[in-house]
Design a protein around this motif. Sequence first.
Motif, PDB file in Angstrom:
ATOM      1  N   UNK A 383     -12.943 -69.952 -39.554  1.00 58.72           N
ATOM      2  CA  UNK A 383     -13.645 -70.273 -38.385  1.00 58.72           C
ATOM      3  C   UNK A 383     -13.799 -69.547 -37.464  1.00 58.72           C
ATOM      4  N   UNK A 384     -14.656 -69.836 -36.213  1.00 63.20           N
ATOM      5  CA  UNK A 384     -14.801 -69.468 -35.570  1.00 63.20           C
ATOM      6  C   UNK A 384     -13.106 -68.909 -34.426  1.00 63.20           C
ATOM      7  N   UNK A 385     -12.406 -68.729 -33.577  1.00 67.34           N
ATOM      8  CA  UNK A 385     -11.402 -68.963 -32.429  1.00 67.34           C
ATOM      9  C   UNK A 385     -11.273 -70.054 -32.312  1.00 67.34           C
ATOM     10  N   UNK A 386     -10.493 -70.100 -32.203  1.00 69.33           N
ATOM     11  CA  UNK A 386      -9.010 -72.518 -31.977  1.00 69.33           C
ATOM     12  C   UNK A 386      -9.658 -72.899 -32.510  1.00 69.33           C
ATOM     13  N   UNK A 387     -10.424 -72.668 -34.375  1.00 74.65           N
ATOM     14  CA  UNK A 387     -10.401 -73.540 -35.377  1.00 74.65           C
ATOM     15  C   UNK A 387     -11.772 -73.966 -35.105  1.00 74.65           C
ATOM     16  N   UNK A 388     -12.580 -73.833 -34.591  1.00 73.89           N
ATOM     17  CA  UNK A 388     -14.503 -73.883 -34.247  1.00 73.89           C
ATOM     18  C   UNK A 388     -14.976 -73.885 -35.166  1.00 73.89           C
TER      19      UNK A 388
END
Length: 584
Positions: A383-388
């Motif tokens: 994932x990208x940061x913050x679970x995106x």
Amino acid sequence: MAAHLGRRLRRGATSGAVVAAAVAALAASQAPDTTQPPTDGASGDLPIGAGDTTTPPNGSASGNSPYYTELPPLNTPNKPGQPTHLPLVTGPGEAGIPATVHAAYLRAEQSIRSTDPDCNLPWQLLAGIGKVESGQANGGNVDANGTTKSPILGPVLNGVGFADISDTDGGLYDGDTKHDRAIGPMQFIPSTWKTWGQDANGDGKKDPNNIYDAAQAAGLYLCANGRNLALQADLDQAILSYNHSTEYLRTVLSWFEYYKRGSHQVPDGTGPLPGHRSDDPVTTPAGTRPLPTSPASPKPTPSKPATPKPTPSTPAPTKPTNPPVTDPASRVTRISRDGATTLTARAGSGFVTRPAVLAVDAAGKPVAGVPVRFRIVGETDTRFAAGAREVAAVTGTNGKALAPALTAGEQTGTFTVSASVVGRSLTAAQFTATVTERSADALTRLDAKELSAVTGGSFADRVRVKATDGGTVASGVALTATFVTSDTDPKPATDGPFFKAADGTAVRTLTGLKTGADGTLTLPDVYAGEVTGTFTLRLTAPGGGTVTVTFTVTAPAPEPTPTPTPTPAPSESEAGTPTPTPAS
């Protein structure tokens, strides 16, 4: 302002004096360079029913529709002097701006700075207005192209508590054929949108419900009439041209300064939602009452330290002139990878290389201000940061856009990261990404005890090892433990010590073992078997880490043979008196 956003809380204390005090506290605590906005000396907003219902919008972008009155928290999202970039990370909730919404603001800033550099439009001003007008598009409730998933509509402007604006769009945008309503994330009224609407995402439509289109239009509107937004007077007039309310000015400036001091992106749809609105009823001990139709408080007396009145030289809000048409996305003919084409990381670690793309026009020249969407495609927990799984970025003056950092999950394998121009059907740039298993380049036994047992028994001590990689603890590394023929012959042994499977059968190879958070692993019990001798257990890890452990199996000591006890000769007393021989 959207009447349907819900979360109807009571109107807070938003009189001119209270808001001015809050802004002053904000300035004193975190923004020493903030210039206080002028005050009208009364309650801030034009009183409902005492001006708004009879005064035409006079160039107001929103038709002086209601807005959200919440002020930012006094704690700063960043310290003074720190960078104000927005990585996609977690942080104070109110500082979070949905990724696509932030990309639209940044794209508008870069686009307008390229065509009207003297305006000095900062994206944080658009963010402040977007926060106050719609709570950043209702918490970022937008689709992949930046269009709101449900309409954001202000109240009907029918003269009942608001301005009276007859329909100008035939209900095209607001669904009302009698009166106009403010529409979209930046709350334009249809008549203003007819003049200022933009197609910033290149989809062939000027849509006030699209955050890219609306942010671009808002930026152009604020920059009109030759304004230089680096000057406080021009900044104030730009905001007042959006909504003719001093309290509105104060609120927008508060968020503007807050965002200037730091913020962060959050995934779309997870941004904080607004609550208090300028037309909410006021709660009293007796219940609720509508807002007053006359100023809520008298003008401050000279003895009160009120903010000074605007000087006569301050120009009144004026209707901006028609905007130039700018659409960077429509100029792009190709988007391609810039730099590395493959991405690799070990499970649980960050990718060192970030996807980057270049957007160019037909002449091969870089295009700035282009919204780019990076998307993870395939079965993976990376994932990208913050679970995106999806994030937005905007090309800079060099035409390049860089994605936020990727963090690998625990699932190994290959997947794709695609990068496309928002609102365009151009071929996307594709990056191949691979997640490899966790590794350790060294395994060490944690004790040096001799391990011995007799046939048919088990070893009293368990084996403990520690995995490291590059000298640091290697957690979650999959180890394999195998009894081998010898130190020099790695073939699996067929006799000697063994482990027990769940069903109790003997096994001499264990897989799926994983080191803990501290990099250590304790093996299960080892059983001696029925063969005597010296045996070798070999542990291996991805990355080359290896350690061998020696086990010794001996035969049980033989039981000693008991010595026979001799039978003693009988004593004379036991033998008795000899019987005399009879005489012949």
